[in-house]
Design an enzyme around this catalytic site. Structure first.
Site, short mmCIF file in Angstrom:
data_model
loop_
_atom_site.label_atom_id
_atom_site.label_comp_id
_atom_site.label_asym_id
_atom_site.label_seq_id
_atom_site.Cartn_x
_atom_site.Cartn_y
_atom_site.Cartn_z
N HIS A 96 0.85 -1.20 0.00
CA HIS A 96 0.00 0.00 0.00
C HIS A 96 0.88 1.25 0.00
CE1 HIS A 96 -2.87 3.04 1.15
NE2 HIS A 96 -3.81 2.21 0.75
N GLU A 168 -3.81 2.04 -7.23
CA GLU A 168 -4.27 3.13 -6.39
C GLU A 168 -3.42 4.37 -6.66
OE1 GLU A 168 -6.47 1.53 -2.71
OE2 GLU A 168 -4.37 1.66 -2.18
P1 13P Z 1 -9.84 5.99 0.19
O1 13P Z 1 -10.93 5.12 -0.38
O2 13P Z 1 -10.11 6.48 1.56
O3 13P Z 1 -9.43 7.06 -0.79
O4 13P Z 1 -8.55 5.04 0.35
C1 13P Z 1 -8.17 4.22 -0.70
C2 13P Z 1 -7.16 3.27 -0.20
O5 13P Z 1 -6.05 3.64 0.13
C3 13P Z 1 -7.54 1.86 -0.10
O6 13P Z 1 -6.43 1.06 0.14
#
Ligand code: 13P
Length: 251
Positions: A96, A168
């Site tokens: 992450h 992401e």
């Molecule tokens: P948000 O949905 O709060 O933007 O976070 C995304 C995330 O980092 C999921 O791992």
């Protein structure tokens, strides 16, 4: 065909009691409304065993948010993949952007973690994504390609077939800014092509690639409608059962 997945990432939120309550709420909602996708809850380590015991494993999978890059031993404060496995969890979120940015996780470390997760018959949900400056400089394709190559391309095709990817964009995480459906599709298609170049079209087509970054009930449907977006990794909106279900119901 590849699996659609909606996975929550609770991050560092919820006491044990709050977490078990939330997991039970999600479980009850899904019992009443059978989901059209796989649903996973990514909880803090201390919640894993209790949540795994409480939820219906046919309906809800359980994920750790990290694990150690070592097998066992004198690593105070760490939690191994084998320990995660022993809780009844089935998934581990790896790489992450918050782990990369705040805890110095490199692609080399993530390679070790991926191997340990797979060796313990857990499914990695492996996160990739660029920061804003990289997007603005047009480097986002190179960044995600390098993250995948350095941490995952040592895997055999068989092992790669067990990996779930989550794209992401860091500029969309917790910011309320979402990648547009076109931006998401463009980079997801690029990621799938990168996999196809290495492992062939069959493995690439079987790999679930999730989108994460301010995904919510109001935008999930248009994001998930893209042919190469196979679900979402959800932060903030996974902390309320109804919001989380609003996203699940996009499938
Ligand atoms: P948000 O949905 O709060 O933007 O976070 C995304 C995330 O980092 C999921 O791992």
């Amino acid at each position: 065909m590849r699996q659609n997945i909606v996975a929550g990432n609770w991050k560092m939120n919820n006491t044990l009691e709050e977490g078990v309550t939330l997991a039970n709420e999600v479980n009850e909602i899904l019992k009443a409304n059978k989901p059209n996708c796989k649903v996973v809850l990514g909880t803090p380590f201390i919640h894993l065993a209790e949540v795994a015991k409480n939820v219906d494993c046919e309906l809800v999978g359980v994920a750790a948010q990290n694990c150690a890059d070592k097998v066992s031993g004198a690593y105070t404060g760490e939690t191994s993949a084998a320990m995660v496995k022993s809780t009844g969890a089935q998934y581990v979120i790896l790489g992450h952007s918050e782990r990369r940015a705040y805890y110095g996780e490199t692609n080399a470390i993530l390679k070790e973690k991926t191997d340990l997760v797979l060796a313990n018959e857990l499914t990695p949900i492996f996160c990739i994504g660029e920061v804003l400056e990289e997007r603005e400089a047009g480097k986002h394709f190179d960044v995600v390609k390098e993250q995948i190559e350095e941490a995952l391309f040592h895997l055999s095709a068989e092992d790669f077939g067990k990996v779930v990817l989550a794209y992401e964009p860091v500029w969309a995480i917790g910011t309320g800014k979402t990648a547009s459906p076109e931006q998401a599709q463009e980079i997801h298609a690029f990621i799938r092509q990168t996999l196809a170049n290495k492992y062939g079209a069959e493995v690439a087509n079987e790999t679930s690639i999730l989108y994460g970054g301010s995904c919510k009930p109001s935008n999930a449907k248009e994001l998930f409608a893209n042919p190469d977006v196979d679900g979402g990794l959800i932060g903030g909106a996974s902390l309320k059962a109804e919001d989380f279900h609003g996203i699940i119901a996009a499938f």
